[in-house]
Scaffold this active site. Structure first.
Site, PDB file in Angstrom:
ATOM      1  N   GLY A  12       0.839  -1.205   0.000  1.00 51.74           N
ATOM      2  CA  GLY A  12       0.000   0.000   0.000  1.00 51.74           C
ATOM      3  C   GLY A  12       0.867   1.246   0.000  1.00 51.74           C
ATOM      4  N   GLY A  18       1.532   4.363   3.631  1.00 50.49           N
ATOM      5  CA  GLY A  18       2.574   3.552   2.999  1.00 50.49           C
ATOM      6  C   GLY A  18       3.594   4.413   2.281  1.00 50.49           C
ATOM      7  N   ASP A  64      -1.468  -7.239  -5.715  1.00 51.53           N
ATOM      8  CA  ASP A  64      -2.656  -7.340  -4.874  1.00 51.53           C
ATOM      9  C   ASP A  64      -2.279  -8.242  -3.702  1.00 51.53           C
ATOM     10  OD1 ASP A  64      -5.028  -7.964  -3.633  1.00 51.53           O
ATOM     11  OD2 ASP A  64      -6.106  -8.478  -5.471  1.00 51.53           O
ATOM     12  N   TYR A 151     -14.087  -3.845  10.402  1.00 49.42           N
ATOM     13  CA  TYR A 151     -12.773  -3.167  10.377  1.00 49.42           C
ATOM     14  C   TYR A 151     -12.114  -3.315  11.747  1.00 49.42           C
ATOM     15  CZ  TYR A 151      -9.337   0.629   9.665  1.00 49.42           C
ATOM     16  OH  TYR A 151      -8.182   1.372   9.551  1.00 49.42           O
ATOM     17  N   LYS A 155      -8.637  -5.287  12.753  1.00 56.51           N
ATOM     18  CA  LYS A 155      -7.502  -4.567  13.367  1.00 56.51           C
ATOM     19  C   LYS A 155      -7.170  -5.135  14.752  1.00 56.51           C
ATOM     20  CE  LYS A 155      -6.658  -1.700   9.968  1.00 56.51           C
ATOM     21  NZ  LYS A 155      -5.438  -1.841   9.164  1.00 56.51           N
TER      22      LYS A 155
END
Ligand SMILES: NC(=O)c1ccc[n+]([C@@H]2O[C@H](COP(=O)([O-])OP(=O)(O)OC[C@H]3O[C@@H](n4cnc5c(N)ncnc54)[C@H](O)[C@@H]3O)[C@@H](O)[C@H]2O)c1
Length: 277
Positions: A12, A18, A64, A151, A155
């Site tokens: 990323g 990133g 990917d 999400y 995480k």
């Protein structure tokens, strides 16, 4: 850990955090493989870095992270070009509760995949040079986030996985440290979800709370998080560490030790130090 001559792989890397992590690694002397699924932002990041640091300091690899084949191929190409990998940043992530299986595939499964691939290349017992892995979680990995439950689940899992692998790496004498970064909101393109109720999926009807959440959590800039990232990479005392980066500054999480094995009692003479918390 001095960064001159070290090789990093950042997922990323085309924009947002990133790109910021790649920039600070380059600034400190490392060479970086920039991985991103988005060729446009990836090539544009490489062009920016070419101007600043010279063309031979980075490669862009379209990848990917949900594809085992593509990620393995990116590792091989990085090693072919730069000879080794010392630093891995599993950072690519999205926010989309409406497509939560894809979100888990990117935000969790790919972090596991990237961590295991990096360990395979770095671990000293099979001839690797050792190294460090930094996984990007979020404060949504430490506290509930009612608009984005999947999400938050992914995480939380990144935090638990990274801390567990850090202990396992230390106990195995791999010479590889694994740390986790938990920023609050960061000013990147990902934050567009704050003005797009559609991303909340199941709990769309609670989206009116988003401004209160934003006010409570606060927003930081990419360079502040990149400084924290650099600390997790370079500080040899940090393994299994979980760093929070918020408006007030950065700090390490102090988790309860009640259910944790006393690792020091079990592994004399390991080259990697025990978790710092
Ligand atoms: N921005 C925030 O508020 C914030 C806060 C805490 C944690 N994070 C986490 O930080 C990380 C980076 O987020 P960001 O804010 O820089 O987001 P961003 O959207 O600005 O950048 C994410 C990058 O990941 C790439 N990407 C997405 N899916 C990919 C895939 N399948 N394979 C490879 N690359 C892919 C995108 O093309 C993009 O360049 C994510 O893991 C995110 O969850 C962000």
């Amino acid at each position: 850990m001095a960064l001159s001559g070290k090789v990093a792989l950042v997922t990323g890397a085309g924009q947002g955090l990133g790109k910021g992590f790649s920039d600070i690694l380059l600034k400190n002397g490392a060479t970086v493989a920039l991985l991103d699924i988005n060729e446009t932002v990836g090539k544009s990041a490489k062009a920016d870095f070419d101007k600043e640091y010279g063309e031979d300091r980075t490669i862009f690899l379209k990848c990917d992270v949900t594809s085992d084949e593509q990620l393995k191929d990116a590792f091989q190409k990085t090693i072919k070009r730069f000879g080794r990998i010392n630093i891995m940043s599993n950072n690519a992530g999205i926010v989309d509760e409406t497509n939560w299986e894809k979100m888990v595939a990117i935000n969790l499964n790919a972090v596991i995949r990237g961590t295991y691939l990096a360990l395979q290349h770095m671990k000293k017992d099979t001839g690797g040079e050792g190294g460090v892995i930094v996984n990007t979680a979020s404060i949504a990995g430490l506290a509930p986030f009612l608009l984005l439950p999947v999400y938050a689940a992914a995480k939380h899992a990144v935090v638990g996985f990274s801390r567990s692998v850090a202990d396992a790496s230390m106990m195995s004498g791999y010479g590889v440290r694994i740390n986790t970064l938990c920023p609050t909101f960061v000013k990147t393109p990902l934050l567009e979800f704050l003005s797009n109720a559609g991303t909340a999926g199941q709990f769309f009807h609670l989206f009116h709370l988003v401004q209160d959440i934003e006010a409570r959590i606060g927003i930081v800039e990419v360079p502040a998080v990149a400084e924290g990232f650099l600390q997790l990479v370079t500080d040899e005392d940090k393994n299994g560490a979980v760093m929070v980066v918020k408006e007030e500054g950065r700090s390490y999480m102090d988790f309860p030790k009640e259910f944790m094995l006393d690792l020091k009692a079990h592994i004399p003479g390991s080259e990697t130090k025990p978790p710092s918390q």
